[in-house]
Enzyme design. Structure first.
Site, short mmCIF file in Angstrom:
data_model
loop_
_atom_site.label_atom_id
_atom_site.label_comp_id
_atom_site.label_asym_id
_atom_site.label_seq_id
_atom_site.Cartn_x
_atom_site.Cartn_y
_atom_site.Cartn_z
CE1 TYR A 47 -67.07 -57.54 -35.92
CE2 TYR A 47 -65.37 -55.99 -36.55
CZ TYR A 47 -65.77 -57.10 -35.83
OH TYR A 47 -64.86 -57.74 -35.04
CG LEU A 183 -60.37 -49.34 -24.06
CD1 LEU A 183 -60.96 -48.02 -24.58
CD2 LEU A 183 -59.15 -49.06 -23.19
CE LYS A 224 -66.41 -51.73 -29.84
NZ LYS A 224 -66.17 -53.05 -29.28
CB SER A 225 -63.44 -44.52 -29.90
OG SER A 225 -64.15 -43.35 -29.54
NE ARG A 230 -65.35 -41.73 -25.86
CZ ARG A 230 -66.33 -40.83 -25.69
NH1 ARG A 230 -66.16 -39.82 -24.85
NH2 ARG A 230 -67.47 -40.94 -26.34
CG ASN A 234 -58.59 -44.79 -27.15
OD1 ASN A 234 -58.49 -44.39 -25.99
ND2 ASN A 234 -59.74 -45.24 -27.64
P1 A2P Z 1 -67.07 -44.24 -27.78
O1 A2P Z 1 -67.15 -44.85 -29.14
O2 A2P Z 1 -68.22 -43.34 -27.47
O3 A2P Z 1 -65.72 -43.58 -27.55
P2 A2P Z 1 -63.64 -51.63 -26.43
O4 A2P Z 1 -62.68 -51.12 -27.46
O5 A2P Z 1 -62.98 -52.31 -25.27
O6 A2P Z 1 -64.76 -52.47 -27.00
O7 A2P Z 1 -64.36 -50.34 -25.77
C1 A2P Z 1 -65.16 -49.51 -26.57
C2 A2P Z 1 -66.06 -48.67 -25.69
O8 A2P Z 1 -65.27 -47.80 -24.88
C3 A2P Z 1 -66.95 -47.79 -26.51
O9 A2P Z 1 -68.18 -47.67 -25.79
C4 A2P Z 1 -66.22 -46.45 -26.57
O10 A2P Z 1 -67.19 -45.44 -26.69
C5 A2P Z 1 -65.53 -46.43 -25.23
N1 A2P Z 1 -64.21 -45.78 -25.27
C6 A2P Z 1 -63.28 -45.88 -26.25
N2 A2P Z 1 -62.17 -45.19 -25.92
C7 A2P Z 1 -62.40 -44.65 -24.71
C8 A2P Z 1 -61.62 -43.82 -23.84
N3 A2P Z 1 -60.40 -43.43 -24.16
N4 A2P Z 1 -62.18 -43.43 -22.66
C9 A2P Z 1 -63.45 -43.82 -22.33
N5 A2P Z 1 -64.22 -44.61 -23.10
C10 A2P Z 1 -63.70 -45.01 -24.29
#
Ligand code: A2P
Length: 271
Positions: A47, A183, A224-225, A230, A234
């Site tokens: 990464y 997610l 991931k965020s 967010r 989370n």
């Molecule tokens: P962002 O970084 O803009 O928050 P995963 O963990 O399943 O890979 O999902 C990550 C994706 O979901 C990223 O695009 C993230 O964008 C978005 N994401 C993370 N948390 C949330 C949330 N609570 N609500 C909506 N989208 C989220």
């Protein structure tokens, strides 16, 4: 947030994923996550986020020993000498010990035992605390566990992908399952069933998906965020306990959606 006990490891059930986070944004996300209660950060040599994760650990007032850091040895460097160099580079980039070191992706062309032995030498030296694997189907998890005291298998897991066999195998072996893409890369955040269940708890669909994961024994979630709101959302699962009926209903949403499955690394996934 509770910890998942697996072997000798106590793994915080919620961790921040850093795949695709970039440099400063990654560092800011990690620092913010630590400031709002995250105690687990997931990175990987692949990464290129180990350096910003290490910097965030140094900048954060949270003591290093209260944080659990996971990183991974990439598939191209599983030969023992290459793995050793890779782990040394990870330690240098992070500037601190590694709590959990994973084989990132299996490669049948390289003997698994040799890779695990190379990783175990860093445990003997005190630079790595625990070993594990990632993207391992059940049969390979069994092989790894027969050779080394692995504590975790990190796999894609979310309400749209059941992972029944991997969960069963890992539970039987006392190994934690860490859910990446919990997610479904954002695909579950508008799910009508998760939204409806969330309304009964005053929470979002994303929070329901994460609660569903961490309420299962032995399961860790790694959302991931890089967005501060967010990141906070989370981690704000407190007070929400999904009923057995709600857990079961979310279990019916599975539809075999596998988002991470590069054809060039073909894996004999469990059915
Ligand atoms: P962002 O970084 O803009 O928050 P995963 O963990 O399943 O890979 O999902 C990550 C994706 O979901 C990223 O695009 C993230 O964008 C978005 N994401 C993370 N948390 C949330 C949330 N609570 N609500 C909506 N989208 C989220």
């Amino acid at each position: 947030m509770h910890v998942v006990n697996a072997g000798a490891a106590a793994i915080p059930a919620l961790g921040l994923g850093t795949w695709q986070a970039k440099g400063d944004a990654c560092q800011r996300a990690c620092e913010h996550a630590l400031s709002v209660g995250y105690r687990h950060i997931d990175t990987a040599q692949l990464y290129r986020t180990e350096t910003p994760v290490g910097e965030a650990l140094r900048q954060s007032p949270v003591p290093r020993d209260e944080v659990f850091v996971t990183t991974k040895v990439w598939r191209d460097v599983l030969e023992p000498m290459a793995a050793t160099t890779s782990i040394e580079n990870s330690l240098r980039a992070l500037g601190t010990h590694i709590d959990l070191l994973l084989v990132h992706w299996p490669d049948p062309a390289v003997p698994l035992q040799a890779t695990l032995d190379a990783m175990a030498r860093f445990v003997d030296r005190g630079e790595v605390r625990h070993l594990g694997v990632s993207n391992f189907p059940s049969a390979l998890v069994r092989r790894a566990a027969a050779h080394a005291p692995i504590v975790c298998n990190q796999v894609e897991y979310h309400p749209y992908l059941a992972q029944t066999a991997v969960l069963q195998t890992c539970r039987e072996l006392g190994i934690a399952v860490a859910a990446y893409c919990p997610l479904a890369q954002g695909q579950v955040v508008d799910d009508p069933v998760l939204t409806e269940i969330g309304q009964t708890h005053g929470k979002t669909a994303a929070q329901v998906a994460l609660a569903w994961l961490v309420q299962q024994p032995g399961v860790v979630a790694l959302p991931k965020s890089t967005n501060p709101g967010r990141i906070e959302q989370n981690a704000d699962l407190g007070g929400m306990v999904l009923s057995p009926e709600q857990m079961e209903r979310i279990g019916t949403l599975a539809r075999g959606l596998r988002l991470v499955d590069p054809p060039r690394f073909a894996i004999p996934w469990d059915a």
